[in-house]
Design a protein around this motif. Structure first.
Motif, PDB file in Angstrom:
ATOM      1  N   TYR A 266      41.475  13.711  94.068  1.00 16.43           N
ATOM      2  CA  TYR A 266      40.534  13.463  95.164  1.00 16.43           C
ATOM      3  C   TYR A 266      41.135  12.461  96.167  1.00 16.43           C
ATOM      4  CZ  TYR A 266      36.020  15.628  93.808  1.00 16.43           C
ATOM      5  OH  TYR A 266      34.990  16.499  93.543  1.00 16.43           O
ATOM      6  N   SER A 267      41.665  11.360  95.634  1.00 18.69           N
ATOM      7  CA  SER A 267      42.167  10.302  96.511  1.00 18.69           C
ATOM      8  C   SER A 267      43.334  10.784  97.366  1.00 18.69           C
ATOM      9  CB  SER A 267      42.587   9.085  95.671  1.00 18.69           C
ATOM     10  OG  SER A 267      41.459   8.518  95.032  1.00 18.69           O
ATOM     11  N   GLU A 268      44.199  11.605  96.786  1.00 16.20           N
ATOM     12  CA  GLU A 268      45.321  12.154  97.551  1.00 16.20           C
ATOM     13  C   GLU A 268      44.842  13.155  98.596  1.00 16.20           C
ATOM     14  OE1 GLU A 268      47.905  13.730  94.581  1.00 16.20           O
ATOM     15  OE2 GLU A 268      48.620  11.752  93.906  1.00 16.20           O
ATOM     16  N   ALA A 269      43.874  13.996  98.208  1.00 18.22           N
ATOM     17  CA  ALA A 269      43.391  15.031  99.129  1.00 18.22           C
ATOM     18  C   ALA A 269      42.603  14.449 100.292  1.00 18.22           C
ATOM     19  CB  ALA A 269      42.534  16.033  98.361  1.00 18.22           C
ATOM     20  N   GLU A 314      24.939  23.766 100.540  1.00 20.79           N
ATOM     21  CA  GLU A 314      25.037  25.130 101.085  1.00 20.79           C
ATOM     22  C   GLU A 314      26.376  25.773 100.731  1.00 20.79           C
ATOM     23  OE1 GLU A 314      24.293  24.727 105.245  1.00 20.79           O
ATOM     24  OE2 GLU A 314      22.226  24.041 104.938  1.00 20.79           O
ATOM     25  N   ALA A 315      27.405  24.940 100.538  1.00 15.45           N
ATOM     26  CA  ALA A 315      28.728  25.441 100.154  1.00 15.45           C
ATOM     27  C   ALA A 315      28.874  25.562  98.636  1.00 15.45           C
ATOM     28  CB  ALA A 315      29.804  24.509 100.711  1.00 15.45           C
ATOM     29  N   GLY A 316      27.779  25.323  97.897  1.00 17.04           N
ATOM     30  CA  GLY A 316      27.807  25.467  96.444  1.00 17.04           C
ATOM     31  C   GLY A 316      28.342  24.262  95.707  1.00 17.04           C
ATOM     32  N   ILE A 317      28.244  23.081  96.332  1.00 16.34           N
ATOM     33  CA  ILE A 317      28.791  21.857  95.735  1.00 16.34           C
ATOM     34  C   ILE A 317      27.647  20.896  95.414  1.00 16.34           C
ATOM     35  CG2 ILE A 317      30.232  19.823  96.168  1.00 16.34           C
ATOM     36  CD1 ILE A 317      31.915  21.662  98.035  1.00 16.34           C
ATOM     37  N   GLY A 318      27.545  20.518  94.160  1.00 14.24           N
ATOM     38  CA  GLY A 318      26.520  19.569  93.734  1.00 14.24           C
ATOM     39  C   GLY A 318      26.971  18.139  93.979  1.00 14.24           C
ATOM     40  N   THR A 319      26.072  17.311  94.469  1.00 16.81           N
ATOM     41  CA  THR A 319      26.375  15.894  94.700  1.00 16.81           C
ATOM     42  C   THR A 319      25.214  15.057  94.165  1.00 16.81           C
ATOM     43  OG1 THR A 319      25.336  15.973  96.885  1.00 16.81           O
ATOM     44  CG2 THR A 319      27.722  16.356  96.788  1.00 16.81           C
ATOM     45  N   SER A 320      25.376  13.750  94.253  1.00 19.08           N
ATOM     46  CA  SER A 320      24.293  12.838  93.903  1.00 19.08           C
ATOM     47  C   SER A 320      24.456  11.573  94.722  1.00 19.08           C
ATOM     48  CB  SER A 320      24.304  12.527  92.402  1.00 19.08           C
ATOM     49  OG  SER A 320      23.119  11.841  92.025  1.00 19.08           O
ATOM     50  N   VAL A 321      23.481  10.669  94.629  1.00 19.54           N
ATOM     51  CA  VAL A 321      23.553   9.376  95.308  1.00 19.54           C
ATOM     52  C   VAL A 321      23.380   8.284  94.258  1.00 19.54           C
ATOM     53  CG1 VAL A 321      22.445   7.822  96.958  1.00 19.54           C
ATOM     54  CG2 VAL A 321      22.719  10.253  97.513  1.00 19.54           C
ATOM     55  N   HIS A 322      24.351   7.417  94.158  1.00 22.53           N
ATOM     56  CA  HIS A 322      24.317   6.286  93.218  1.00 22.53           C
ATOM     57  C   HIS A 322      24.442   4.992  94.011  1.00 22.53           C
ATOM     58  CE1 HIS A 322      25.635   9.670  90.675  1.00 22.53           C
ATOM     59  NE2 HIS A 322      24.971   9.044  89.724  1.00 22.53           N
ATOM     60  N   PHE A 323      23.334   4.292  94.215  1.00 21.48           N
ATOM     61  CA  PHE A 323      21.979   4.498  93.717  1.00 21.48           C
ATOM     62  C   PHE A 323      20.989   4.297  94.837  1.00 21.48           C
ATOM     63  CE2 PHE A 323      24.167   3.142  89.817  1.00 21.48           C
ATOM     64  CZ  PHE A 323      23.739   4.128  88.939  1.00 21.48           C
ATOM     65  N   ILE A 324      19.727   4.678  94.595  1.00 21.21           N
ATOM     66  CA  ILE A 324      18.651   4.200  95.453  1.00 21.21           C
ATOM     67  C   ILE A 324      18.429   2.750  95.032  1.00 21.21           C
ATOM     68  CG2 ILE A 324      16.233   4.443  96.124  1.00 21.21           C
ATOM     69  CD1 ILE A 324      16.478   7.411  95.230  1.00 21.21           C
ATOM     70  N   PRO A 325      18.656   1.774  95.917  1.00 26.09           N
ATOM     71  CA  PRO A 325      18.552   0.369  95.509  1.00 26.09           C
ATOM     72  C   PRO A 325      17.164   0.041  94.953  1.00 26.09           C
ATOM     73  CG  PRO A 325      19.616   0.559  97.643  1.00 26.09           C
ATOM     74  CD  PRO A 325      19.073   1.916  97.326  1.00 26.09           C
ATOM     75  N   VAL A 326      17.138  -0.838  93.984  1.00 26.70           N
ATOM     76  CA  VAL A 326      15.877  -1.188  93.310  1.00 26.70           C
ATOM     77  C   VAL A 326      14.811  -1.663  94.304  1.00 26.70           C
ATOM     78  CG1 VAL A 326      14.808  -2.650  91.548  1.00 26.70           C
ATOM     79  CG2 VAL A 326      17.108  -1.719  91.171  1.00 26.70           C
ATOM     80  N   PRO A 327      15.141  -2.524  95.279  1.00 26.45           N
ATOM     81  CA  PRO A 327      14.081  -3.009  96.184  1.00 26.45           C
ATOM     82  C   PRO A 327      13.497  -1.951  97.099  1.00 26.45           C
ATOM     83  CG  PRO A 327      15.967  -4.497  96.188  1.00 26.45           C
ATOM     84  CD  PRO A 327      16.413  -3.240  95.507  1.00 26.45           C
ATOM     85  N   LYS A 328      14.068  -0.758  97.152  1.00 30.80           N
ATOM     86  CA  LYS A 328      13.503   0.320  97.970  1.00 30.80           C
ATOM     87  C   LYS A 328      12.356   1.030  97.269  1.00 30.80           C
ATOM     88  CE  LYS A 328      15.677   3.029 100.828  1.00 30.80           C
ATOM     89  NZ  LYS A 328      15.384   2.465 102.163  1.00 30.80           N
ATOM     90  N   GLU A 365      38.964  23.312  91.885  1.00 34.42           N
ATOM     91  CA  GLU A 365      37.619  22.817  92.192  1.00 34.42           C
ATOM     92  C   GLU A 365      37.687  21.540  93.023  1.00 34.42           C
ATOM     93  OE1 GLU A 365      34.822  24.344  88.504  1.00 34.42           O
ATOM     94  OE2 GLU A 365      36.229  22.707  88.096  1.00 34.42           O
ATOM     95  N   VAL A 366      38.580  20.636  92.652  1.00 40.56           N
ATOM     96  CA  VAL A 366      38.734  19.391  93.419  1.00 40.56           C
ATOM     97  C   VAL A 366      39.129  19.702  94.854  1.00 40.56           C
ATOM     98  CG1 VAL A 366      40.079  17.271  93.672  1.00 40.56           C
ATOM     99  CG2 VAL A 366      39.332  17.987  91.401  1.00 40.56           C
ATOM    100  N   TYR A 367      40.100  20.589  95.030  1.00 41.80           N
ATOM    101  CA  TYR A 367      40.570  20.898  96.377  1.00 41.80           C
ATOM    102  C   TYR A 367      39.506  21.626  97.190  1.00 41.80           C
ATOM    103  CZ  TYR A 367      45.172  19.583  94.581  1.00 41.80           C
ATOM    104  OH  TYR A 367      46.215  18.882  94.034  1.00 41.80           O
ATOM    105  N   TYR A 368      38.708  22.448  96.535  1.00 36.44           N
ATOM    106  CA  TYR A 368      37.620  23.123  97.250  1.00 36.44           C
ATOM    107  C   TYR A 368      36.622  22.089  97.779  1.00 36.44           C
ATOM    108  CZ  TYR A 368      33.484  25.914  98.270  1.00 36.44           C
ATOM    109  OH  TYR A 368      32.390  26.467  98.889  1.00 36.44           O
ATOM    110  N   VAL A 369      36.255  21.120  96.933  1.00 34.90           N
ATOM    111  CA  VAL A 369      35.335  20.061  97.356  1.00 34.90           C
ATOM    112  C   VAL A 369      35.951  19.256  98.496  1.00 34.90           C
ATOM    113  CG1 VAL A 369      34.134  17.946  96.667  1.00 34.90           C
ATOM    114  CG2 VAL A 369      34.213  19.886  95.096  1.00 34.90           C
TER     115      VAL A 369
END
Length: 382
Positions: A266-269, A314-328, A365-369
């Motif tokens: 990932y870091s190289e790409a 939409e491109a078929g790639i799952g993601t997430s968000v780390h994190f929703i901050p506690v005070p929110k 898979e890494v390169y596709y992402v």
């Protein structure tokens, strides 16, 4: 989903060991749990390990074992999963949040001291994404003020701070073996500590407050009699979970090498993509690479983080968000916490997303992402 956010790395060895646990007739805490506790503690250079049903249970019991309760304060980061703060609330204590260092997304050790009051009893540093907090500085502060350190190492199986494995530094360290973690038992967790008295206190609290080794009452030579020493909880690990963990621990080095390969790819790409901030790393420490979070330089783009997530989906790639901050979260807002008090946390949250990341991920898979991320960015440069 073409590429999910996470895919478990489970093989025939884990399946066989779980079947072995079931066939042994020990379905709850039993001998496999004891083996896993011992092997895991040894792997992180600690004297004692206590298997639990989650890292959350570990954080809760760690604080109770240290005597933290109503009127006390515990310093931690706002940039963590809400369980870290919830367990402070469960003890009747007050979470005190200290903003993060935006480079590492860990608690800013230089800000901790100004948050200490006469009511402060402990610091809970969280090793975000598997990169260690500044433990030398945190230890120095804790020693000077007589505070306990409870490490939230939910992301930090395999992490080292300098030459010290996470799990052998603080008073108590709490690990997670949730389904997406570097080592999984499906659900589960572990505390490690060098303090035998603390370990025994947590063992008792984890099984209804019953006297030590009460689980052996159903063994061939077990005694039916037990005593409840305090009002405990049902937080113990099971042998089915431990069976999975025993094999996962033996495969950990292999899984970590695969994680590092994915992180490197990932870091190289993405290295030449100026609109992205890549995860921080350093040769001084050993990163467990639990996550691969990137941050968008939104002032250079006409697309928001949320829109980027939608387009990746939409491109078929799952993601997430780390994190929703506690005070929110509404619960903490109602208690008077405000995001504007933690500007670095708010900035990071608004721009961060975690890319798919797991040990069996292929280069294709890494390169596709990576190619998809770059393609979206190229269409939305300012």
């Amino acid at each position: 989903m073409k590429i999910p956010f996470y895919r478990p790395y489970i093989g025939d060895e884990e399946i066989a060991e779980v079947i072995s646990a079931i066939q042994s007739n020990w379905l709850s805490k039993g001998p496999k749990t004891v083996v896993f506790e011992s092997e895991f503690a040894k792997s992180v250079g600690s004297e004692h390990g206590v298997g639990l049903n989650s890292c959350t249970a570990g954080l809760h019991l760690a604080q109770l074992a240290l005597g933290i309760g109503p009127g006390d304060e515990v310093i931690t980061t706002p940039y963590t999963f809400v369980a870290t703060a919830n367990t402070i609330i469960h003890c009747g204590a007050k979470p005190v949040f200290v903003d993060i260092d935006p480079k590492t997304c860990n608690i800013d050790a230089d800000l901790i001291e100004q948050a200490i009051t006469p009511r402060t009893k402990a610091i809970i540093p969280v090793h975000y994404g598997g990169y260690p907090c500044e433990m030398d500085r945190i230890q120095e502060i804790a020693q000077r003020y007589g505070l306990a350190i409870i490490e939230d190492a939910a992301h930090a199986v395999y992490t080292k701070y300098k030459d010290q494995p996470i799990g052998s530094i603080g008073n108590i360290t709490c690990f997670s073996f949730y389904a997406t973690k570097n080592l999984t038992t499906g659900e589960g967790g572990m505390i490690t500590t060098a303090d035998e008295e603390l370990a025994n206190r947590i063992r008792i609290l984890s099984l209804h407050g019953m006297s030590r080794n009460a689980w052996t009452r159903y063994a061939a030579k077990g005694a039916w009699y037990y005593e409840v020493e305090q009002a405990g909880f049902k937080y113990n690990m099971t042998d089915i979970q431990a069976a999975l963990g025993i094999i996962q621990l033996r495969k950990l080095e292999e899984m970590q090498m695969l994680r590092m390969q994915v992180a490197r790819a990932y870091s190289e790409a993405l290295a030449d993509c100026e609109e992205i901030i890549l995860p921080h790393d350093s040769h001084e420490h050993r990163h467990s690479w639990h996550l691969y979070p990137i941050r968008l330089e939104e002032d250079q783009l006409t697309i928001s983080r949320n829109e980027m997530i939608d387009q990746l989906s939409e491109a078929g790639i799952g993601t997430s968000v780390h994190f929703i901050p506690v005070p929110k979260h509404p619960f903490y807002q109602e208690k008077g916490y405000r995001m504007e008090e933690y500007p670095e946390t708010e900035k990071v949250f608004e721009s961060v997303l975690s890319l798919p990341f797991f040990p069996g991920m292929t280069k294709e898979e890494v390169y596709y992402v990576a190619d998809t991320v770059q393609s979206i960015i190229s269409k939305h440069r300012r």
